[in-house]
Motif scaffolding. Sequence first.
Motif, short mmCIF file in Angstrom:
data_model
loop_
_atom_site.label_atom_id
_atom_site.label_comp_id
_atom_site.label_asym_id
_atom_site.label_seq_id
_atom_site.Cartn_x
_atom_site.Cartn_y
_atom_site.Cartn_z
N VAL A 252 0.82 -1.16 0.18
CA VAL A 252 0.15 -0.01 -0.12
C VAL A 252 0.51 0.98 0.03
N GLY A 253 1.00 2.39 -0.94
CA GLY A 253 1.47 3.38 -1.00
C GLY A 253 2.09 3.78 -2.39
N GLY A 254 2.23 4.80 -2.21
CA GLY A 254 3.11 4.74 -3.86
C GLY A 254 4.19 5.01 -4.13
N VAL A 255 4.88 3.96 -3.21
CA VAL A 255 6.47 4.12 -3.25
C VAL A 255 6.94 2.73 -3.28
N ALA A 256 7.63 1.74 -4.32
CA ALA A 256 8.00 0.89 -3.78
C ALA A 256 9.36 1.24 -2.88
N THR A 257 8.67 -0.06 -1.49
CA THR A 257 9.87 0.23 -0.66
C THR A 257 11.24 -0.97 -0.63
N PRO A 258 12.13 -1.70 0.20
CA PRO A 258 12.37 -2.94 -0.28
C PRO A 258 12.05 -3.76 0.01
N PHE A 259 11.97 -5.18 -0.61
CA PHE A 259 11.39 -6.01 -0.73
C PHE A 259 11.10 -6.68 0.89
N LYS A 260 9.99 -7.29 1.25
CA LYS A 260 10.05 -7.57 2.80
C LYS A 260 10.14 -9.33 2.96
N HIS A 261 11.38 -9.73 3.33
CA HIS A 261 12.17 -10.99 3.07
C HIS A 261 11.66 -11.50 4.63
N GLU A 262 11.36 -12.34 4.56
CA GLU A 262 10.86 -13.61 6.07
C GLU A 262 11.62 -14.39 5.81
N THR A 263 12.10 -14.97 6.62
CA THR A 263 12.14 -16.61 7.09
C THR A 263 11.82 -18.00 6.08
N PHE A 264 12.20 -18.46 5.91
CA PHE A 264 11.57 -19.64 5.19
C PHE A 264 10.25 -20.37 6.06
#
Length: 377
Positions: A252-264
């Motif tokens: 959500v929002g108008g800007v791409a932020t860094p990818f939200k990495h998760e643990t496996f």
Amino acid sequence: SRGVVSKMSRARTFADLATASEAGNLGQVNLIVNGDMAVAQRGTSSTSGGYYTVDRMSVGFSGTDEAPTITQADVASGTSPYTSGFRKSLKIQNGNQTSGAGAADEMSLLYSFEGQDLANSGWDVASASSNVTLSFWVKSSVSQQFQVNLRLYGPSDANQREFAFEYTPSADTWTKVIKTIPGHASNTLRGDTSTGMFMQFPQFYGTNYTASGRNFDTWEAKNNAQNYKDYTSTWYTTNDATWEITGLQLEVGGVATPFKHETFTENLMRCRRYYQQYDATNAYTRFALGVAYDSSSIAAPLNLPVQMRAAPTFASSGNFDTLPDTVDLDTMSVQHATNEMVEFRGVDSGNGLTANRPYVIRSDNDTSAKIQFISEL
């Protein structure tokens, strides 16, 4: 206007990050499950359409002369996605479409969202000043214009509306695509566990579904005669052409932020809301404890470790028997199911079971045996 394409960008600029922070986007949730393509419970290669490799990613095709091959592929070290933390991609390798690009031919990747996840995300689909931003890494062996289509579903599947845009990657080069999508006053959204929106990434769509007058970058009422603008066929008519994607994020929002990495493990748990598979780990893996309620059937309850989207359907493959008595079970099916537990049934056509006796259901000298619970959109 053309979809925004930023090639081989290794870092977000400080200006973008400042804008994202001001907009409240840093720390936002990625609305896409398994966007890093890391989880593939079913397997890593398939030539079948549907959900068969990377979790939550469905590849469909129709009218092909030769089916494509869909794989969970490795991201090569030294590439921009790799240095951004991505190790896997979903890769589609074209078959040989000897009869060319037919009017009814199609091939695409599909991702579907629950309505409630979008409704609770903070995106006001009916406001032109409320945005979501889609970003992903893509690589194609053929440089051409590709398209993406989002379809929103209103309550009870009414008021279906679509937004399409295009991107053009260079050949054999990982390209970062970023697209901000506003709401629209005519949009509505269902808020339950059914499909509220899907995103489609075609490699090709035939003229039965396209039109030269289809507009990019605007919401339109669904019209299956023009789901897309007329589609370039170069990739589709190139034998063994490849297309792959990773780092798929919608926020959500108008800007791409860094990818939200998760643990496996975190990623796997989110995937299991839609699909759970349990494989034999040895020749005689124990799957469940049940009780025979007559000489031919065992009822075995199983609490699901993750609440599923809806009561799942059940599938199994391989050979199963019982402990004790090593009674062969000819079929396996579900008797009762909720989104938190299932009771499945093993049947012995030889009537070799003892009523009211407890039995373990296990694989019968079969390391490939598995059971599956399915609650996909």
